[in-house]
Motif scaffolding. Structure first.
Motif, mmCIF file in Angstrom:
data_model
loop_
_atom_site.group_PDB
_atom_site.id
_atom_site.type_symbol
_atom_site.label_atom_id
_atom_site.label_comp_id
_atom_site.label_asym_id
_atom_site.label_seq_id
_atom_site.Cartn_x
_atom_site.Cartn_y
_atom_site.Cartn_z
ATOM 1 N N VAL A 1 0.849 -1.214 0.000
ATOM 2 C CA VAL A 1 0.000 0.000 0.000
ATOM 3 C C VAL A 1 0.877 1.254 0.000
ATOM 4 O O VAL A 1 0.625 2.215 -0.744
ATOM 5 N N MET A 2 1.928 1.228 0.823
ATOM 6 C CA MET A 2 2.817 2.402 0.888
ATOM 7 C C MET A 2 3.418 2.689 -0.482
ATOM 8 O O MET A 2 3.570 3.839 -0.879
ATOM 9 N N LYS A 3 3.733 1.578 -1.197
ATOM 10 C CA LYS A 3 4.316 1.738 -2.527
ATOM 11 C C LYS A 3 3.302 2.381 -3.480
ATOM 12 O O LYS A 3 3.633 3.327 -4.205
ATOM 13 N N SER A 4 2.038 1.875 -3.402
ATOM 14 C CA SER A 4 0.994 2.464 -4.269
ATOM 15 C C SER A 4 0.830 3.954 -3.980
ATOM 16 O O SER A 4 0.595 4.745 -4.892
ATOM 17 N N SER A 5 0.937 4.315 -2.671
ATOM 18 C CA SER A 5 0.706 5.727 -2.311
ATOM 19 C C SER A 5 1.960 6.567 -2.509
ATOM 20 O O SER A 5 1.974 7.751 -2.180
ATOM 21 N N ARG A 6 3.016 5.954 -2.995
ATOM 22 C CA ARG A 6 4.325 6.588 -3.170
ATOM 23 C C ARG A 6 4.775 7.260 -1.869
ATOM 24 O O ARG A 6 5.263 8.385 -1.844
ATOM 25 N N GLY A 7 4.510 6.520 -0.783
ATOM 26 C CA GLY A 7 5.002 6.982 0.513
ATOM 27 C C GLY A 7 4.149 8.016 1.217
ATOM 28 O O GLY A 7 4.502 8.494 2.284
ATOM 29 N N THR A 8 3.035 8.400 0.605
ATOM 30 C CA THR A 8 2.251 9.475 1.204
ATOM 31 C C THR A 8 1.260 8.992 2.263
ATOM 32 O O THR A 8 0.693 9.796 2.985
ATOM 33 N N ALA A 9 1.032 7.694 2.303
ATOM 34 C CA ALA A 9 0.045 7.191 3.264
ATOM 35 C C ALA A 9 0.659 7.090 4.653
ATOM 36 O O ALA A 9 1.869 6.994 4.818
ATOM 37 N N ASN A 10 -0.203 7.115 5.642
ATOM 38 C CA ASN A 10 0.237 6.950 7.019
ATOM 39 C C ASN A 10 0.179 5.454 7.335
ATOM 40 O O ASN A 10 -0.886 4.837 7.322
ATOM 41 N N ALA A 11 1.345 4.843 7.632
ATOM 42 C CA ALA A 11 1.437 3.386 7.787
ATOM 43 C C ALA A 11 0.500 2.841 8.867
ATOM 44 O O ALA A 11 -0.115 1.772 8.696
ATOM 45 N N GLN A 12 0.365 3.579 9.963
ATOM 46 C CA GLN A 12 -0.520 3.130 11.054
ATOM 47 C C GLN A 12 -1.959 3.011 10.570
ATOM 48 O O GLN A 12 -2.660 2.032 10.842
ATOM 49 N N ALA A 13 -2.369 4.061 9.817
ATOM 50 C CA ALA A 13 -3.744 4.080 9.315
ATOM 51 C C ALA A 13 -3.969 2.916 8.353
ATOM 52 O O ALA A 13 -5.007 2.243 8.389
ATOM 53 N N VAL A 14 -2.969 2.653 7.512
ATOM 54 C CA VAL A 14 -3.071 1.561 6.532
ATOM 55 C C VAL A 14 -3.250 0.230 7.263
ATOM 56 O O VAL A 14 -4.124 -0.594 6.929
ATOM 57 N N ARG A 15 -2.449 0.039 8.285
ATOM 58 C CA ARG A 15 -2.496 -1.190 9.062
ATOM 59 C C ARG A 15 -3.886 -1.409 9.656
ATOM 60 O O ARG A 15 -4.460 -2.510 9.558
ATOM 61 N N ALA A 16 -4.420 -0.318 10.224
ATOM 62 C CA ALA A 16 -5.745 -0.413 10.846
ATOM 63 C C ALA A 16 -6.804 -0.801 9.811
ATOM 64 O O ALA A 16 -7.658 -1.676 10.068
#
Ligand SMILES: Nc1ncnc2c1ncn2[C@@H]1O[C@H](COP(=O)(O)OP(=O)(O)OP(=O)(O)O)[C@@H](O)[C@H]1O
Ligand SMILES: [Mg+2]
Ligand SMILES: [Mg+2]
Length: 525
Positions: free
Chosen positions: A503-518
């Protein structure tokens, strides 16, 4: 227990006056000349920043214009031409006098000072000799805890310029400057060292600039100083003064004073006397040299100018000027420090500010203080000043540019500060670094685009957890990694990191990892 008593205002005032008194009377022990007192008084000539000259409607010029392109028949002293006083010059003179706390004289007058020189076509300069525009003012020197009394402020004409060509043996005359308004600001002999003198001229320079009455530019000759220097042994009365003419840099002025003090001390210590003279300064030798002695002083044959009526200024006019006064440097400094800015930041802002344009017709100053004022509306002043003095000025300095080259608007910088402060910037780098990168990009590419838009364009904005893009990327990652997804569903939590990475790769690093995990955990339950 000690009672806390508020110091009464009157007491504070008395202490201040005592301090001032000390500045005048107590001998100064200067290790450079331990047995001597140095006394300095300065005559500052500041060119008035008016559109047209003092007595003609010709536009004033600057040093970039070709010679003799701003000359009216009056400026060239053609017979039959008459002076007409420019009210704007009076206004700027009055503002300067008010800023110096001087008394505006209800009646002043213009006199002719006669001398013969090629750059003075009329054979006399119109000045105020018998009755100046303003008297008894003063200027506080913040860094030296000193108050310098101002004897008087007078209006006068500037001369033309003559340049001698030694090869051809001829003098070239340029009358562009002839007749431009000058203010002569004369101090009492209250300065006691070269450093005092330097601080005095710098403070005065900042003051005239802040009210827009003069450019105060010493290199370009719009502010020139004549410095009067004398020495005396401690306890003895003031010595004989020598006047060093036409100094046009603070640095050279301080060198000239030091060298003149030494010359006078050497004379007196060897039993000779100091003769009252007018002297010049040789910058290469760092020495003053005699121009003329008091005996050779020209007889100026002062006389009231018969073509100019007395200048009458009423209280209502002065009151109007007083009400329209812009904020003076002392007040600006106090206001900025009350906002919590450090002394250094305040100094930097005000220094950068001093080249600013200030107009009285409602337009705001374009300087660093005005810039700061605008951006700090509704923002933390300390954060704002940090962005201006460190990031912006730092990057400008790196580019060998100055604040006047800055094209980033207050709205743009404010927006940039907001997105950094609100943690909306992210990326592979820290938010602060992204902010600096954005700032650099904005300096490189002059545009009106807002930083928040730019950040979006460069995918530097953090995607918040309720963003639908996040859910879409999570769903895509689950579909792309079915085995890992199954493992998580079976309770193997560690495997989720691989999906988060996707997911982080798709967002090109703009996503918040904690939020993605949740989100992923919710989807895989
Ligand atoms: N003993 C002294 N030592 C140093 N400076 C002095 C002394 N006495 C007077 N001064 C300073 O000398 C300056 C005199 O300037 P002022 O314009 O009054 O007269 P001036 O120099 O004789 O005239 P001009 O304008 O023609 O040069 C003032 O700045 C004053 O403070
Ligand atoms: Mg003078
Ligand atoms: Mg003088």
């Amino acid at each position: 227990m000690l009672a806390r008593v508020r110091t009464p205002r009157r007491f504070k005032q008395i202490t201040r006056y005592t301090r001032l008194l000390h500045a005048f009377c107590v001998p100064q022990n200067d290790s450079r000349w331990p047995e001597w007192n140095v006394v300095i008084g300065i005559e500052v000539h500041a060119q008035i920043k008016s559109r047209s000259k003092l007595f003609s409607d010709t536009w004033t010029s600057d040093y970039t214009l070709p010679p003799n392109t701003r000359v009216s028949p009056y400026d060239a002293a053609f017979p039959g031409t008459l002076p007409l006083l420019n009210p704007r010059c009076v206004e700027l003179g009055v503002r300067t006098a008010l800023a110096l706390n001087a008394k505006i004289e209800p009646r002043s007058a213009f006199d002719r000072k006669h001398y013969f020189y090629a750059d003075l076509p009329a054979g006399y300069q119109i000045t105020q000799y018998y009755a100046p525009l303003a008297t008894s003012g003063g200027l506080r020197l913040e860094n030296r805890e000193k108050y310098v009394r101002i004897k008087q402020i007078q209006l006068e004409q500037d001369t033309g310029k003559s340049t001698f060509d030694s090869r051809e043996g001829i003098s070239a005359i340029d009358l562009n400057r002839a007749g431009t308004g000058l203010m002569e600001i004369v101090s009492e002999p209250d300065l006691r060292s070269p450093e005092d003198a330097g601080e005095y001229v710098r403070t005065l320079q900042a003051l005239v600039r802040s009210i827009g009455s003069s450019d105060g530019n010493m290199e370009q000759g719009s502010l020139r100083c004549d410095v009067n220097v004398s020495v005396n042994r401690h306890g003895a009365p003031h010595g004989t003064r020598c006047e060093i003419k036409n100094l046009n840099s603070v640095k050279f002025m301080m060198v000239a004073i030091t060298s003149e003090v030494r010359r006078q001390i050497d004379l007196l210590e060897s039993g000779r006397a100091v003769a009252q003279e007018t002297r010049g300064f040789n910058e290469d030798k760092a020495e003053t040299y005699s121009l003329r002695s008091k005996e050779d002083a020209p007889d100026y044959r002062y006389m009231p100018d018969p073509n100019l009526p007395p200048l009458l200024i009423d209280e209502a006019y002065v009151e109007k000027m007083r009400n329209e006064m812009p904020e003076l440097p002392d007040a600006t400094r106090a206001r900025l420090q009350a906002l919590g800015l450090s002394r250094r930041d305040t100094d930097v802002l005000m220094e950068v500010d001093s080249g600013r344009e200030v107009r009285f017709d409602g337009e705001v100053g374009r300087g660093a203080v005005a810039y700061f004022d605008q951006i700090s509306q509704g923002r933390d002043p300390k954060v704002v000043v940090n962005w201006i003095t460190h990031e912006l000025l730092g990057q400008l300095a790196f580019r060998r540019e100055t604040f006047s080259d800055n094209h980033i608007s207050a709205e743009q910088l404010g927006d940039l500060i907001d997105i950094v402060q609100q943690g909306r910037l992210t990326g592979y780098v820290t938010p602060g670094t992204s902010g600096k990168t954005l700032l650099r990009h904005m300096l490189d590419h002059c545009s009106e685009e807002m930083p928040s838009k730019l950040a979006e364009k460069f995918s530097l904005l953090a995607v918040s957890s309720d963003d639908s893009a996040l859910e879409r990327w999570c769903a895509e990652a689950i579909a792309a990694l079915p085995q890992e997804a199954d493992a998580v569903r079976r309770g193997n939590d560690k495997v989720i990191n691989k999906i988060v990475g996707r997911v982080m790769k798709s967002s090109r690093g703009t996503a918040n990892a904690q939020a993605v995990r949740a989100i992923l955990l919710k989807m895989l339950q």
